[in-house]
Structures are given as C-alpha cells and as structure tokens.
Design a protein around this motif. Sequence first.
Motif, short mmCIF file in Angstrom:
data_model
loop_
_atom_site.label_atom_id
_atom_site.label_comp_id
_atom_site.label_asym_id
_atom_site.label_seq_id
_atom_site.Cartn_x
_atom_site.Cartn_y
_atom_site.Cartn_z
N VAL A 75 -8.83 -2.37 2.90
CA VAL A 75 -10.18 -1.85 3.11
C VAL A 75 -11.14 -3.00 3.41
N TYR A 101 -5.16 6.20 3.02
CA TYR A 101 -4.39 5.99 1.80
C TYR A 101 -3.42 7.14 1.56
N ASN A 102 -3.90 8.36 1.77
CA ASN A 102 -3.05 9.54 1.54
C ASN A 102 -1.99 9.74 2.61
N HIS A 151 -2.86 -0.49 -5.54
CA HIS A 151 -4.30 -0.34 -5.32
C HIS A 151 -4.96 -1.65 -4.90
N PHE A 163 -4.37 -2.06 -1.27
CA PHE A 163 -5.23 -1.14 -0.52
C PHE A 163 -6.66 -1.70 -0.46
N LYS A 164 -7.11 -2.29 -1.55
CA LYS A 164 -8.44 -2.89 -1.57
C LYS A 164 -8.53 -4.01 -0.52
N ILE A 184 -0.64 6.99 4.53
CA ILE A 184 -0.07 5.69 4.92
C ILE A 184 1.42 5.80 5.21
N PHE A 186 -10.82 5.97 4.98
CA PHE A 186 -9.92 5.15 4.16
C PHE A 186 -9.17 5.99 3.13
N LEU A 187 -9.81 7.00 2.59
CA LEU A 187 -9.09 7.90 1.68
C LEU A 187 -7.98 8.64 2.42
N VAL A 197 0.85 -1.20 0.00
CA VAL A 197 0.00 0.00 0.00
C VAL A 197 0.88 1.24 0.00
N LYS A 198 1.94 1.22 0.80
CA LYS A 198 2.86 2.37 0.85
C LYS A 198 3.50 2.64 -0.51
#
Length: 162
Positions: A24, A57-58, A17, A20-21, A60, A53-54, A12-13
């Motif tokens: 989530v 993600y931004n 994607h 990340f899925k 992480i 979660f957004l 994820v870092k």
Amino acid sequence: MREIGRRVIKQVKKGDHCAFKKLVQHYHQSVYKICYMIIGDNKAAENMAEDIFLHVYNHIGDYQETTKKFSLWLFQKTVNLARTQFNEKNQTGVHASPVLNKDNNIKLILMNISLKERLALTLKSSNHLSIQEISEVLEIPNSTILTYIWRGRESLRTMISQ
C-alpha cells in the motif's frame, strides 16, 4: 516506477499484513492519482483508493505473476473499479466536482479533458508507464493510447495558453 518485489507479493498472498502495508505504501500515491483523474475530488479519490486496496487484498490470489507485472494488474483493477464506482455514484445523482484553490489549477484544467486522455496522460507522466503498459492497463491498442496522449497534451496546451 520501481516494481515491488515478488517476495512481498508472495507474503501478501499468505496473509502477511506487514507485507500488505508495504504494498500500500509503495503504490498508494499512484492509485490515488488514477482515482483522482477519474472522479476529480480529493476526498472521494482517497476513499476510493482505500476501497481498491481492500479489493486487492481480498483478490490477491487472482494475480498471476506469469501474465503481467503486479503494477499493471493493480492499475488495471484501479481503473476498472474506480470507473464502476464513479458511474454508480453518478447514476444516483452524486456528482464529484474539483475543489478550487490556487494549488490545483492544473488539476482543474485536467478535469476538462476527456477521461481517456486524462488516464493516458496520468499513467504516462505520473506513473511512468510505457505506451505498451498503458495499453495493457486500459485494454486499448497502442495507437489509440498515442492518440489520447497527443490530444490530451494539445488540449492542455490550448487551455493553458488561454
């Protein structure tokens, strides 16, 4: 709750994607429950979980594996962001209220105890965190967590027996 693998976090870092899925999917229900316990509205809690979660993600890159488990970092972010968003909405006159139906009576009862008690009970019961882990997430002492859990359970017992 089983912790997601370090490999997934590293992916994820790097911007993966699919990883990340997976993240989530693994944590969505837990994050949603925390959001719901703060605001008491299904739709708003779902929207808030998406926002969280957004944000994760931004940000992480801020997560350091050496300082705490990912789930604790995520739940701490969730509590802080959900509280902030809820407080901002309440200051603008938007108030969430639980929607009644026969399947969510316990949710309605939960909304009648203090936020701190709801969060402590949710993190303990639904997310299966230890007292120490709840203390880390909420950033308050273990003894206070124990008090919130005890008071919350007593309040629930009283309300259910009425």
